[in-house]
Design a protein around this motif. Structure first.
Motif, PDB file in Angstrom:
ATOM      1  N   ASN A   1      58.294 -16.117 -41.861  1.00 53.55           N
ATOM      2  CA  ASN A   1      59.512 -16.751 -41.333  1.00 53.55           C
ATOM      3  C   ASN A   1      60.616 -16.768 -42.394  1.00 53.55           C
ATOM      4  OD1 ASN A   1      58.144 -17.192 -38.964  1.00 53.55           O
ATOM      5  ND2 ASN A   1      58.701 -19.347 -38.807  1.00 53.55           N
ATOM      6  N   GLU A   2      60.314 -17.220 -43.611  1.00 49.73           N
ATOM      7  CA  GLU A   2      61.242 -17.182 -44.730  1.00 49.73           C
ATOM      8  C   GLU A   2      60.732 -16.184 -45.774  1.00 49.73           C
ATOM      9  OE1 GLU A   2      61.922 -20.373 -42.338  1.00 49.73           O
ATOM     10  OE2 GLU A   2      60.161 -20.447 -43.612  1.00 49.73           O
ATOM     11  N   TYR A   3      61.653 -15.720 -46.638  1.00 50.49           N
ATOM     12  CA  TYR A   3      61.259 -14.822 -47.715  1.00 50.49           C
ATOM     13  C   TYR A   3      60.585 -15.645 -48.813  1.00 50.49           C
ATOM     14  CZ  TYR A   3      64.344 -11.557 -45.317  1.00 50.49           C
ATOM     15  OH  TYR A   3      64.935 -10.764 -44.372  1.00 50.49           O
ATOM     16  N   LEU A   4      59.384 -15.214 -49.224  1.00 45.01           N
ATOM     17  CA  LEU A   4      58.555 -16.015 -50.122  1.00 45.01           C
ATOM     18  C   LEU A   4      58.334 -15.389 -51.491  1.00 45.01           C
ATOM     19  CD1 LEU A   4      55.837 -17.153 -47.559  1.00 45.01           C
ATOM     20  CD2 LEU A   4      57.941 -18.339 -48.224  1.00 45.01           C
ATOM     21  N   LEU A   5      58.252 -14.076 -51.571  1.00 45.29           N
ATOM     22  CA  LEU A   5      58.026 -13.390 -52.846  1.00 45.29           C
ATOM     23  C   LEU A   5      58.930 -12.172 -52.939  1.00 45.29           C
ATOM     24  CD1 LEU A   5      54.104 -13.191 -53.211  1.00 45.29           C
ATOM     25  CD2 LEU A   5      55.633 -14.935 -54.141  1.00 45.29           C
ATOM     26  N   ALA A   6      59.409 -11.907 -54.154  1.00 43.03           N
ATOM     27  CA  ALA A   6      60.167 -10.681 -54.424  1.00 43.03           C
ATOM     28  C   ALA A   6      59.664 -10.096 -55.727  1.00 43.03           C
ATOM     29  CB  ALA A   6      61.664 -10.974 -54.505  1.00 43.03           C
ATOM     30  N   ALA A   7      59.349  -8.802 -55.726  1.00 46.60           N
ATOM     31  CA  ALA A   7      58.862  -8.130 -56.924  1.00 46.60           C
ATOM     32  C   ALA A   7      59.589  -6.809 -57.090  1.00 46.60           C
ATOM     33  CB  ALA A   7      57.355  -7.892 -56.833  1.00 46.60           C
ATOM     34  N   VAL A   8      59.901  -6.454 -58.309  1.00 47.01           N
ATOM     35  CA  VAL A   8      60.449  -5.138 -58.634  1.00 47.01           C
ATOM     36  C   VAL A   8      59.356  -4.377 -59.367  1.00 47.01           C
ATOM     37  CG1 VAL A   8      62.187  -3.862 -59.922  1.00 47.01           C
ATOM     38  CG2 VAL A   8      62.814  -5.959 -58.716  1.00 47.01           C
ATOM     39  N   GLY A   9      58.873  -3.298 -58.735  1.00 44.09           N
ATOM     40  CA  GLY A   9      57.674  -2.648 -59.231  1.00 44.09           C
ATOM     41  C   GLY A   9      56.523  -3.633 -59.145  1.00 44.09           C
ATOM     42  N   ARG A  10      55.830  -3.845 -60.241  1.00 42.35           N
ATOM     43  CA  ARG A  10      54.732  -4.805 -60.273  1.00 42.35           C
ATOM     44  C   ARG A  10      55.141  -6.154 -60.858  1.00 42.35           C
ATOM     45  NH1 ARG A  10      49.468  -1.236 -62.258  1.00 42.35           N
ATOM     46  NH2 ARG A  10      49.526   0.286 -60.542  1.00 42.35           N
ATOM     47  N   ARG A  11      56.417  -6.313 -61.113  1.00 40.78           N
ATOM     48  CA  ARG A  11      56.909  -7.514 -61.781  1.00 40.78           C
ATOM     49  C   ARG A  11      57.503  -8.486 -60.768  1.00 40.78           C
ATOM     50  NH1 ARG A  11      62.064  -7.887 -65.896  1.00 40.78           N
ATOM     51  NH2 ARG A  11      61.463  -9.802 -66.986  1.00 40.78           N
ATOM     52  N   LEU A  12      56.911  -9.673 -60.667  1.00 41.32           N
ATOM     53  CA  LEU A  12      57.474 -10.709 -59.805  1.00 41.32           C
ATOM     54  C   LEU A  12      58.793 -11.187 -60.393  1.00 41.32           C
ATOM     55  CD1 LEU A  12      54.511 -13.058 -58.765  1.00 41.32           C
ATOM     56  CD2 LEU A  12      55.998 -11.753 -57.241  1.00 41.32           C
ATOM     57  N   VAL A  13      59.841 -11.235 -59.560  1.00 42.66           N
ATOM     58  CA  VAL A  13      61.140 -11.723 -60.032  1.00 42.66           C
ATOM     59  C   VAL A  13      61.562 -13.003 -59.323  1.00 42.66           C
ATOM     60  CG1 VAL A  13      61.920  -9.437 -60.751  1.00 42.66           C
ATOM     61  CG2 VAL A  13      62.403 -10.220 -58.419  1.00 42.66           C
ATOM     62  N   ALA A  14      60.930 -13.330 -58.202  1.00 42.55           N
ATOM     63  CA  ALA A  14      61.246 -14.578 -57.502  1.00 42.55           C
ATOM     64  C   ALA A  14      60.068 -14.975 -56.624  1.00 42.55           C
ATOM     65  CB  ALA A  14      62.499 -14.430 -56.644  1.00 42.55           C
ATOM     66  N   THR A  15      59.762 -16.260 -56.628  1.00 46.11           N
ATOM     67  CA  THR A  15      58.693 -16.788 -55.779  1.00 46.11           C
ATOM     68  C   THR A  15      59.148 -18.105 -55.179  1.00 46.11           C
ATOM     69  OG1 THR A  15      57.568 -18.161 -57.447  1.00 46.11           O
ATOM     70  CG2 THR A  15      56.988 -15.825 -57.400  1.00 46.11           C
ATOM     71  N   VAL A  16      58.599 -18.423 -54.001  1.00 46.88           N
ATOM     72  CA  VAL A  16      58.800 -19.726 -53.406  1.00 46.88           C
ATOM     73  C   VAL A  16      58.266 -20.780 -54.382  1.00 46.88           C
ATOM     74  CG1 VAL A  16      56.570 -19.591 -52.186  1.00 46.88           C
ATOM     75  CG2 VAL A  16      58.410 -20.996 -51.232  1.00 46.88           C
ATOM     76  N   PRO A  17      58.935 -21.930 -54.592  1.00 52.30           N
ATOM     77  CA  PRO A  17      60.011 -22.509 -53.798  1.00 52.30           C
ATOM     78  C   PRO A  17      61.434 -22.084 -54.154  1.00 52.30           C
ATOM     79  CG  PRO A  17      59.324 -24.080 -55.448  1.00 52.30           C
ATOM     80  CD  PRO A  17      58.404 -22.904 -55.582  1.00 52.30           C
ATOM     81  N   ASP A  18      61.641 -21.241 -55.202  1.00 53.38           N
ATOM     82  CA  ASP A  18      62.987 -20.717 -55.400  1.00 53.38           C
ATOM     83  C   ASP A  18      63.403 -19.968 -54.137  1.00 53.38           C
ATOM     84  OD1 ASP A  18      63.205 -21.758 -57.928  1.00 53.38           O
ATOM     85  OD2 ASP A  18      62.563 -19.919 -58.938  1.00 53.38           O
ATOM     86  N   ASN A  19      64.681 -19.997 -53.853  1.00 52.68           N
ATOM     87  CA  ASN A  19      65.191 -19.477 -52.588  1.00 52.68           C
ATOM     88  C   ASN A  19      65.579 -18.008 -52.735  1.00 52.68           C
ATOM     89  OD1 ASN A  19      66.043 -19.423 -49.965  1.00 52.68           O
ATOM     90  ND2 ASN A  19      67.636 -20.965 -50.185  1.00 52.68           N
ATOM     91  N   ILE A  20      64.972 -17.139 -51.947  1.00 51.34           N
ATOM     92  CA  ILE A  20      65.295 -15.712 -51.929  1.00 51.34           C
ATOM     93  C   ILE A  20      66.241 -15.486 -50.750  1.00 51.34           C
ATOM     94  CG2 ILE A  20      64.385 -13.376 -51.710  1.00 51.34           C
ATOM     95  CD1 ILE A  20      61.693 -14.563 -52.789  1.00 51.34           C
ATOM     96  N   ILE A  21      67.487 -15.164 -51.063  1.00 52.44           N
ATOM     97  CA  ILE A  21      68.537 -15.031 -50.046  1.00 52.44           C
ATOM     98  C   ILE A  21      68.832 -13.548 -49.838  1.00 52.44           C
ATOM     99  CG2 ILE A  21      70.924 -15.602 -49.458  1.00 52.44           C
ATOM    100  CD1 ILE A  21      70.670 -18.074 -51.218  1.00 52.44           C
ATOM    101  N   VAL A  22      68.588 -13.059 -48.637  1.00 47.67           N
ATOM    102  CA  VAL A  22      68.744 -11.644 -48.325  1.00 47.67           C
ATOM    103  C   VAL A  22      70.001 -11.467 -47.466  1.00 47.67           C
ATOM    104  CG1 VAL A  22      67.691  -9.646 -47.181  1.00 47.67           C
ATOM    105  CG2 VAL A  22      66.256 -11.260 -48.478  1.00 47.67           C
ATOM    106  N   LEU A  23      70.973 -10.720 -47.997  1.00 50.60           N
ATOM    107  CA  LEU A  23      72.277 -10.574 -47.363  1.00 50.60           C
ATOM    108  C   LEU A  23      72.572  -9.120 -47.033  1.00 50.60           C
ATOM    109  CD1 LEU A  23      74.291 -12.725 -49.945  1.00 50.60           C
ATOM    110  CD2 LEU A  23      73.333 -13.537 -47.779  1.00 50.60           C
ATOM    111  N   GLU A  24      73.288  -8.906 -45.942  1.00 53.08           N
ATOM    112  CA  GLU A  24      73.835  -7.581 -45.651  1.00 53.08           C
ATOM    113  C   GLU A  24      74.938  -7.322 -46.671  1.00 53.08           C
ATOM    114  OE1 GLU A  24      75.801  -4.254 -44.349  1.00 53.08           O
ATOM    115  OE2 GLU A  24      76.849  -6.176 -44.220  1.00 53.08           O
ATOM    116  N   ALA A  25      74.893  -6.173 -47.337  1.00 50.45           N
ATOM    117  CA  ALA A  25      75.723  -5.943 -48.522  1.00 50.45           C
ATOM    118  C   ALA A  25      77.215  -6.018 -48.234  1.00 50.45           C
ATOM    119  CB  ALA A  25      75.377  -4.587 -49.139  1.00 50.45           C
ATOM    120  N   ARG A  26      77.670  -5.481 -47.117  1.00 49.98           N
ATOM    121  CA  ARG A  26      79.109  -5.416 -46.858  1.00 49.98           C
ATOM    122  C   ARG A  26      79.662  -6.744 -46.372  1.00 49.98           C
ATOM    123  NH1 ARG A  26      82.276  -4.613 -42.488  1.00 49.98           N
ATOM    124  NH2 ARG A  26      80.449  -4.315 -41.155  1.00 49.98           N
TER     125      ARG A  26
END
Length: 364
Positions: free
Chosen positions: A281-306
């Protein structure tokens, strides 16, 4: 004490949508209802928690159900009114102030409707500071304040008052009840006094969403970069930019969760890198390659670029250009007790919470 007028609703809607980061349901579905009820009943009094008497009975109002179901079955506002009245009848005591269970998505806006209809003050704060997938994932719950008794009302007028021995059980029973009600319902829950709530809420969150929404709307009107306006107003960090390469969903399970993951191919300064996103339902984890860069409870906000418009997990499609921001969680979430409720392991991920990490950009 401030007033929430009809003119401020578009800003509140936009700000709540952004803090939801794509999760929490689309609050734009509530805009016309909120504006209509305020025009009919007058502005909502917006006050700090310490501005209401310590013995005031405060209750949260929330929507529970799958986000795709809610898009098809938009609440009309009557359910929230009936849910407050149902809980009052059960407690034999009037509710004297309302509060948002989460300062994001549909639940960031919903309490405005019954507050206007009932003439009740609305606390300028919320229980989470972000979108959450479970009603037990709140700061008051961590502090020992119970979610029950709660009143659940559906669009046909069916009413259930639920008692449970703990909030995790309450979440399970409420979900199964809402499934039987068609997949979406409104509820009034966490009845407690203003004194007991002290120190357990994210303060000033409604005012913050209004300021954020105003900055976003002005950026769009003036053809400025809306993602920059969001970063400047929230203090969030840009984590990544790129194009959606793949999305895998389990779609909705029986409890209304949209689960899955997405792969983002880096663009611009992030070319040659890939970000993976995991969501429920919400974005919970973000990783670049094998490196975690954001995890819940920090808020991962996904936006349409334009446009800077938040994109829910269920609307991600291949080829979409995105900007991903990271917004630090409210301090109350960073204790071990709180992380046990809302950290990555609470969602079944075998990783620990890590503070936001900046992604290295390609030098030009």
């Amino acid at each position: 004490m401030k007033e929430l007028t009809c003119e401020l609703i578009p800003d509140l809607i936009a700000g709540s949508r952004i803090i939801g980061g794509g999760g929490g349901g689309d609050p734009y579905l509530l805009q016309l209802i909120a504006q209509e009820v305020i025009c009919e009943c007058g502005p909502v009094r917006l006050c700090a928690l310490d501005e209401v008497p310590p013995d005031s009975l405060v209750a949260a109002v929330a929507i529970l159900g799958g986000t795709t179901v809610l898009a098809e079955r938009v609440p009309n506002g009557e359910e929230a009114f009936q849910a407050v009245r149902s809980l009052e009848h059960h407690l034999r005591r009037p509710v004297t102030a309302l509060v948002s269970i989460e300062g994001a998505g549909m639940n960031g806006v919903l309490p405005v409707i019954p507050a206007a209809r009932l003439g009740l003050p609305l606390i300028d704060g919320d229980f989470t500071g972000r979108a959450i997938p479970g009603i037990h994932m709140t700061l008051p719950s961590v502090a020992g304040i119970r979610a029950t008794p709660m009143a659940i009302v559906d669009s046909r007028g069916s009413q259930v008052v639920l008692e449970a021995p703990d909030d995790i059980t309450a979440e399970t029973l409420a979900r199964s009840t809402v499934v039987d009600m068609g997949g979406a319902a409104l509820m009034t829950l966490y009845p407690t006094t203003a004194e007991q709530l002290q120190g357990t809420i994210v303060t000033d969150s409604i005012s913050h969403m209004i300021r954020l929404g105003r900055a976003f709307n002005q950026a769009q009107e003036q053809l400025h970069d809306p993602t920059l306006a969001i970063r400047q107003t929230t203090g969030s960090e840009e984590l990544f930019r790129g194009k959606v390469a793949d999305v895998r969903r389990q779609w909705q399970d029986s409890y209304g969760y949209v689960r899955g993951d997405a792969l983002i191919e880096g663009g611009g300064l992030y070319v040659g890198q890939e970000m993976s996103l995991k969501f429920q339902n919400e974005y919970l984890l973000a990783a670049v390659g094998r490196r975690l860069v954001a995890t819940v409870p920090d808020n991962i906000i996904v936006l349409e670029a334009r446009t800077g418009i938040p994109i829910p997990p269920e609307f991600l499609v291949s080829g979409m250009d995105l900007v991903i921001l990271g917004l630090p969680a409210a301090e109350g979430w960073l204790t071990q007790k709180a992380l046990a409720v809302i950290g990555p392991r609470a969602f079944g991920y075998e990783v620990d919470y890590r503070r936001l990490v900046k992604v290295s950009k390609k030098r030009t």
